[in-house]
Design an enzyme around this catalytic site. Structure first.
Site, short mmCIF file in Angstrom:
data_model
loop_
_atom_site.label_atom_id
_atom_site.label_comp_id
_atom_site.label_asym_id
_atom_site.label_seq_id
_atom_site.Cartn_x
_atom_site.Cartn_y
_atom_site.Cartn_z
N HIS A 48 38.25 45.62 36.66
CA HIS A 48 39.70 45.90 36.64
C HIS A 48 40.25 46.01 38.07
CE1 HIS A 48 43.35 47.97 34.90
NE2 HIS A 48 43.39 48.47 36.12
N GLU A 49 39.63 46.84 38.86
CA GLU A 49 40.13 47.05 40.22
C GLU A 49 40.00 45.78 41.06
OE1 GLU A 49 41.95 49.60 40.72
OE2 GLU A 49 41.32 50.69 38.93
N GLU B 29 49.27 45.18 37.20
CA GLU B 29 48.39 45.52 36.08
C GLU B 29 48.01 44.27 35.28
OE1 GLU B 29 47.10 48.41 36.02
OE2 GLU B 29 46.26 48.68 34.02
MG MG Z 1 45.28 49.41 37.05
#
Ligand code: MG
Length: 500
Positions: free
Chosen positions: A269-270, A299
């Site tokens: 995710h990061e 995001e």
């Molecule tokens: Mg995030």
């Protein structure tokens, strides 16, 4: 260093020269923020908060400086600016507007109240005592309402706050967006829960942290994360990404010690956030355009890597040999088992632990409550009960205590009202990007399975990353897809993945 060719107009060059002071302050403050989360001794926090407050005030003074404001206004009136230069002016006008609209006392009060509120929230959550936090929440809502009034809005006070995180998004947009998701998602969820695995033994199993760390770093190398030159990964209580400069982007993860997918998928995710920051046009270095444009678009990048890539069979196949080599607990499981482990679906109380199917329900709940709090339609006294009722309505479960309910997120204590919907926006946009990527990159999943990520990185650079903050989110989406955010892709993705 010379400002390169994208910025040609003399007036813009002057503005960018001045802007470097502001950029440098932001640079220092980002690094201080990273340090606070990653390696600062505990007792440094008081001095650090003071220093950070002073830097923000300096930034505020530079941004609202009469001469600077005049330079920006004059440049705004010029007709021969190119698109890059227009982008610079748009971003600076927004910064100036935000800085000038809200009186200094309000900013000061918000920073003091949120500082205290965050400490009160931690204690309240630990002791499961909502009343300890409630007076702070009241103050924060009151301040946020004032801020909305100072910023101005056309239809709903929440619009002014939402715009801070997602430029141009309003209650009207989000109501439409969630309106298209709510019912079909509930129907899908009911069907998925009936047939799909809800849990996996690995969710309870402990792992060796050093070995998982090896796996995480190997995944980053496989993705092409430039660890040797422009990037880092460290450990913090909550995973995050920070773009300190175009040549210095940092992510963190955490090692809970059990349920290794949490740590591993946080890295994936990061990485998605980091790649966005790393692939902004390098000519934007030290200008107002250098970061990702908004919380929701950011995001969408992290969710794309986490959900579309990280939770795919092909990704599991690609990393399986590494998992098998480093983690003893994986030895008893096949790649298909790991795929299921990465994708269990179960209504749960905690947002940050939610799977990709139930996640948006957690956000819908928060969005609805935030709107009602800002208009004063519900009081903080009734908030926990509303929370629990909505949880029951959306996910069929009810928190037994505050810490698994209304006290679980840090956002409100930090004054971040209006932020939550960007998580859903990103989650949905990730599937929309997934749709186009699969159409435009031949053998997308085959590439993932072979550990080839270059074409995917390049696609994202070309379509999204290189623009930085040049275009506002809605315009950027039109450029990428020829359409705005569309929940249809999300619903189709879930149906295909979990029900066919
Ligand atoms: Mg995030």
């Amino acid at each position: 260093m010379v400002i390169q060719m994208v910025f040609e107009n003399e007036k813009i060059k002057e503005i960018l020269n001045y802007y470097r002071k502001i950029w440098a302050l932001n640079h220092a403050s980002s690094l201080m923020g990273w340090d606070l989360e990653v390696c600062m001794p505990k007792e440094g926090v008081k001095e650090r908060s003071f220093a950070d407050g002073e830097l923000s005030m300096l930034t505020h003074d530079f941004i609202t400086n009469d001469k600077f404001v005049e330079m920006v206004e004059k440049a705004d009136a010029l007709e021969d600016l190119n698109e890059y230069e227009r982008g610079v002016i748009r971003v600076l006008k927004r910064d100036i507007k935000h800085a000038k609209a809200i009186p200094r006392e309000i900013i000061g009060e918000l920073s003091r109240v949120t500082g205290e509120a965050t400490m009160a929230w931690r204690e309240a959550r630990e002791k499961n005592n909502y009343e300890k936090f409630r007076p702070y929440l009241d103050k924060i809502i009151d301040l946020e309402r004032k801020i909305a009034d100072y910023l101005g809005y056309e239809e709903h006070p929440y619009d002014a706050l939402a715009d801070l995180y997602e430029e141009g998004y309003t209650v009207r947009d989000y109501d439409k967006f969630f309106g298209e998701i709510e019912k079909p998602l509930k129907t899908l969820l009911d069907k998925i829960i009936e047939k799909w695995p809800k849990e996996h033994p690995l969710e309870e199993k402990s792992y060796n942290k050093d070995m998982l760390k090896k796996v995480n770093f190997e995944i980053l190398k496989l993705f092409g994360y430039p660890l040797e030159t422009r990037a880092r990964m460290d450990v913090s209580a909550h995973p995050f990404t920070i773009g300190i400069g175009i040549g210095d982007v940092r992510i963190t993860t955490r090692y809970e010690g059990f349920d290794f997918k949490r740590s591993l998928l946080a890295v994936v995710h990061e990485f998605g956030h980091a790649l966005y920051e790393l692939q902004v046009d390098s000519r934007f270095s030290m200008t107002p355009l250098v970061h990702g444009v908004s919380s929701g678009i950011h995001e969408s990048q992290s969710r794309f890597w986490e959900n579309i890539i990280g939770r795919s069979r092909e990704f599991v196949n690609a990393i399986y040999p590494r998992l098998h080599e480093h983690l003893d607990i994986v030895k008893d499981y096949s790649p298909e088992d790991i795929y299921i482990y990465f994708n269990t679906v179960k209504p749960s109380l905690i947002r940050v632990e939610a799977d990709e199917v139930t996640y948006n329900m957690h956000i819908l709940l928060r969005y609805n409550l935030e709107k009602l709090m800002i208009t004063g339609e519900i009081s903080t006294k009734d908030l926990p009960e509303f929370w629990n009722e909505k949880m029951e309505e959306y996910l069929g479960i009810r928190p037994k205590d505050y810490k698994d309910g209304v006290l679980q997120d840090i956002h409100w204590s930090g004054g971040q009202i209006g932020y939550f919907p960007t998580y859903s926006l990103g989650t949905v946009l990730a599937t929309q990007i997934g749709y186009y990527v699969k159409r435009e990159i031949p053998d997308f999943y085959g590439k993932i399975e072979n550990g080839e990520f270059k074409a995917i990185r390049e696609y994202l650079r070309e379509k999204v990353h290189r623009y930085g903050k040049m275009y506002p989110p809605k315009e950027l989406l039109k450029r990428i897809f020829g359409e705005e955010v569309n929940p249809k892709y999300f619903l189709e993705y879930l149906e295909k993945k979990y029900l066919l």
